[in-house]
Design a protein around this motif. Structure first.
Motif, PDB file in Angstrom:
ATOM      1  N   ASP A   6       0.820  -1.069  -0.088  1.00 31.18           N
ATOM      2  CA  ASP A   6      -0.160   0.045   0.058  1.00 31.18           C
ATOM      3  C   ASP A   6       0.877   1.112   0.006  1.00 31.18           C
ATOM      4  O   ASP A   6       2.019   0.953   0.210  1.00 31.18           O
ATOM      5  CB  ASP A   6      -0.830  -0.073   1.268  1.00 31.18           C
ATOM      6  CG  ASP A   6      -2.323   0.952   0.884  1.00 31.18           C
ATOM      7  OD1 ASP A   6      -2.059   1.505  -0.110  1.00 31.18           O
ATOM      8  OD2 ASP A   6      -2.982   1.030   2.042  1.00 31.18           O
ATOM      9  N   TRP A   7       0.286   2.377  -0.277  1.00 37.40           N
ATOM     10  CA  TRP A   7       0.993   3.692  -0.421  1.00 37.40           C
ATOM     11  C   TRP A   7       0.994   3.975   1.002  1.00 37.40           C
ATOM     12  O   TRP A   7       0.013   4.016   1.998  1.00 37.40           O
ATOM     13  CB  TRP A   7       0.358   4.651  -1.107  1.00 37.40           C
ATOM     14  CG  TRP A   7       0.312   4.514  -2.557  1.00 37.40           C
ATOM     15  CD1 TRP A   7      -0.354   3.804  -3.211  1.00 37.40           C
ATOM     16  CD2 TRP A   7       1.490   4.786  -3.427  1.00 37.40           C
ATOM     17  NE1 TRP A   7      -0.182   3.600  -4.721  1.00 37.40           N
ATOM     18  CE2 TRP A   7       1.144   4.446  -4.638  1.00 37.40           C
ATOM     19  CE3 TRP A   7       2.693   5.418  -3.302  1.00 37.40           C
ATOM     20  CZ2 TRP A   7       2.083   4.522  -5.803  1.00 37.40           C
ATOM     21  CZ3 TRP A   7       3.623   5.606  -4.455  1.00 37.40           C
ATOM     22  CH2 TRP A   7       3.215   5.224  -5.404  1.00 37.40           C
ATOM     23  N   VAL A   8       2.238   4.382   1.511  1.00 37.43           N
ATOM     24  CA  VAL A   8       2.432   5.211   2.985  1.00 37.43           C
ATOM     25  C   VAL A   8       3.278   6.618   2.862  1.00 37.43           C
ATOM     26  O   VAL A   8       3.624   6.680   1.915  1.00 37.43           O
ATOM     27  CB  VAL A   8       3.184   4.234   3.679  1.00 37.43           C
ATOM     28  CG1 VAL A   8       2.392   3.077   4.191  1.00 37.43           C
ATOM     29  CG2 VAL A   8       4.657   4.107   3.383  1.00 37.43           C
ATOM     30  N   ASN A   9       2.853   7.369   3.742  1.00 31.77           N
ATOM     31  CA  ASN A   9       3.668   8.487   4.084  1.00 31.77           C
ATOM     32  C   ASN A   9       4.850   8.350   4.563  1.00 31.77           C
ATOM     33  O   ASN A   9       4.977   7.645   5.331  1.00 31.77           O
ATOM     34  CB  ASN A   9       2.991   9.416   5.037  1.00 31.77           C
ATOM     35  CG  ASN A   9       1.560  10.051   4.467  1.00 31.77           C
ATOM     36  OD1 ASN A   9       1.526  10.268   3.515  1.00 31.77           O
ATOM     37  ND2 ASN A   9       0.724  10.174   5.255  1.00 31.77           N
ATOM     38  N   TRP A  10       5.872   8.333   3.663  1.00 30.17           N
ATOM     39  CA  TRP A  10       7.357   8.201   3.860  1.00 30.17           C
ATOM     40  C   TRP A  10       7.999   9.066   5.108  1.00 30.17           C
ATOM     41  O   TRP A  10       8.243   9.949   4.858  1.00 30.17           O
ATOM     42  CB  TRP A  10       8.269   8.172   2.547  1.00 30.17           C
ATOM     43  CG  TRP A  10       9.358   7.554   2.755  1.00 30.17           C
ATOM     44  CD1 TRP A  10      10.733   8.127   2.778  1.00 30.17           C
ATOM     45  CD2 TRP A  10       9.664   6.285   2.940  1.00 30.17           C
ATOM     46  NE1 TRP A  10      11.786   7.171   2.863  1.00 30.17           N
ATOM     47  CE2 TRP A  10      11.123   5.834   2.920  1.00 30.17           C
ATOM     48  CE3 TRP A  10       8.733   5.025   2.948  1.00 30.17           C
ATOM     49  CZ2 TRP A  10      11.502   4.446   3.040  1.00 30.17           C
ATOM     50  CZ3 TRP A  10       9.588   3.763   3.103  1.00 30.17           C
ATOM     51  CH2 TRP A  10      10.905   3.473   3.275  1.00 30.17           C
ATOM     52  N   ASP A  11       7.768   8.410   6.237  1.00 31.94           N
ATOM     53  CA  ASP A  11       8.311   9.058   7.416  1.00 31.94           C
ATOM     54  C   ASP A  11       9.224   8.320   8.196  1.00 31.94           C
ATOM     55  O   ASP A  11       9.800   7.323   7.540  1.00 31.94           O
ATOM     56  CB  ASP A  11       7.303   9.617   8.287  1.00 31.94           C
ATOM     57  CG  ASP A  11       6.324   8.512   8.822  1.00 31.94           C
ATOM     58  OD1 ASP A  11       6.770   7.416   8.811  1.00 31.94           O
ATOM     59  OD2 ASP A  11       5.269   8.720   9.370  1.00 31.94           O
ATOM     60  N   SER A  12       9.957   8.799   9.239  1.00 29.39           N
ATOM     61  CA  SER A  12      10.857   7.893  10.123  1.00 29.39           C
ATOM     62  C   SER A  12      10.401   6.661  10.400  1.00 29.39           C
ATOM     63  O   SER A  12      11.068   5.648  10.434  1.00 29.39           O
ATOM     64  CB  SER A  12      11.223   8.931  11.333  1.00 29.39           C
ATOM     65  OG  SER A  12      10.118   9.060  12.206  1.00 29.39           O
ATOM     66  N   TYR A  13       9.005   6.365  10.714  1.00 29.65           N
ATOM     67  CA  TYR A  13       8.645   5.094  10.914  1.00 29.65           C
ATOM     68  C   TYR A  13       8.816   4.064   9.811  1.00 29.65           C
ATOM     69  O   TYR A  13       9.280   3.168  10.404  1.00 29.65           O
ATOM     70  CB  TYR A  13       7.119   5.326  11.405  1.00 29.65           C
ATOM     71  CG  TYR A  13       6.369   3.680  11.571  1.00 29.65           C
ATOM     72  CD1 TYR A  13       6.496   3.345  13.053  1.00 29.65           C
ATOM     73  CD2 TYR A  13       5.695   3.034  10.683  1.00 29.65           C
ATOM     74  CE1 TYR A  13       5.866   1.893  13.232  1.00 29.65           C
ATOM     75  CE2 TYR A  13       5.211   1.890  10.560  1.00 29.65           C
ATOM     76  CZ  TYR A  13       5.378   1.256  12.219  1.00 29.65           C
ATOM     77  OH  TYR A  13       4.683   0.012  12.378  1.00 29.65           O
ATOM     78  N   TRP A  14       8.681   4.650   8.620  1.00 29.38           N
ATOM     79  CA  TRP A  14       8.644   3.623   7.479  1.00 29.38           C
ATOM     80  C   TRP A  14      10.011   3.498   7.303  1.00 29.38           C
ATOM     81  O   TRP A  14      10.533   2.375   6.894  1.00 29.38           O
ATOM     82  CB  TRP A  14       7.722   4.002   6.386  1.00 29.38           C
ATOM     83  CG  TRP A  14       6.450   3.938   6.678  1.00 29.38           C
ATOM     84  CD1 TRP A  14       5.211   4.678   6.974  1.00 29.38           C
ATOM     85  CD2 TRP A  14       5.589   2.961   6.796  1.00 29.38           C
ATOM     86  NE1 TRP A  14       4.201   4.421   7.496  1.00 29.38           N
ATOM     87  CE2 TRP A  14       4.253   2.935   7.298  1.00 29.38           C
ATOM     88  CE3 TRP A  14       6.068   1.141   6.893  1.00 29.38           C
ATOM     89  CZ2 TRP A  14       3.456   1.941   7.637  1.00 29.38           C
ATOM     90  CZ3 TRP A  14       5.007   0.343   7.180  1.00 29.38           C
ATOM     91  CH2 TRP A  14       3.598   0.876   7.415  1.00 29.38           C
ATOM     92  N   MET A  15      10.759   4.542   7.471  1.00 30.76           N
ATOM     93  CA  MET A  15      12.328   4.489   7.148  1.00 30.76           C
ATOM     94  C   MET A  15      12.803   3.229   8.062  1.00 30.76           C
ATOM     95  O   MET A  15      13.811   2.636   7.757  1.00 30.76           O
ATOM     96  CB  MET A  15      12.986   5.810   7.290  1.00 30.76           C
ATOM     97  CG  MET A  15      12.857   6.660   6.374  1.00 30.76           C
ATOM     98  SD  MET A  15      13.384   8.377   6.668  1.00 30.76           S
ATOM     99  CE  MET A  15      12.409   9.307   5.775  1.00 30.76           C
ATOM    100  N   ARG A  16      12.476   3.220   9.379  1.00 31.63           N
ATOM    101  CA  ARG A  16      12.936   2.401  10.365  1.00 31.63           C
ATOM    102  C   ARG A  16      12.535   1.132  10.078  1.00 31.63           C
ATOM    103  O   ARG A  16      13.459   0.090  10.173  1.00 31.63           O
ATOM    104  CB  ARG A  16      12.531   2.670  11.748  1.00 31.63           C
ATOM    105  CG  ARG A  16      13.341   3.951  12.420  1.00 31.63           C
ATOM    106  CD  ARG A  16      13.130   4.225  13.809  1.00 31.63           C
ATOM    107  NE  ARG A  16      11.571   4.200  14.158  1.00 31.63           N
ATOM    108  CZ  ARG A  16      10.805   5.201  14.373  1.00 31.63           C
ATOM    109  NH1 ARG A  16      11.285   6.405  13.958  1.00 31.63           N
ATOM    110  NH2 ARG A  16       9.578   5.155  14.664  1.00 31.63           N
TER     111      ARG A  16
END
Length: 66
Positions: free
Chosen positions: A29-39
């Motif tokens: 799915d599409w997600v807002n690329w923020d620090s959570y998803w970077m981790r």
């Protein structure tokens, strides 16, 4: 904020969304690329993927048919 299409790195792996706790779909799915998803990417829980192609809309008038 940019968006990226991600999916769980392995079949059966449950990766939860931080805003509502719901699992990321297995097909991604599409997600807002923020620090959570970077981790999640850095730890190997998710991978960037290509979004599935949309199927063309069917129906309507077809040329040459009466």
């Amino acid at each position: 904020m940019s968006k990226k299409f991600v999916k769980p790195a392995r079949k059966g792996l449950v990766v939860r969304r931080p805003n509502n706790g719901r699992p990321l779909p297995e097909d991604g799915d599409w997600v807002n690329w923020d620090s959570y998803w970077m981790r999640r990417k850095a730890e190997g829980s998710v991978v960037e993927a290509r979004p599935p192609k949309k199927k063309p809309a069917s129906g309507g008038n077809k040329e040459g048919s009466e």
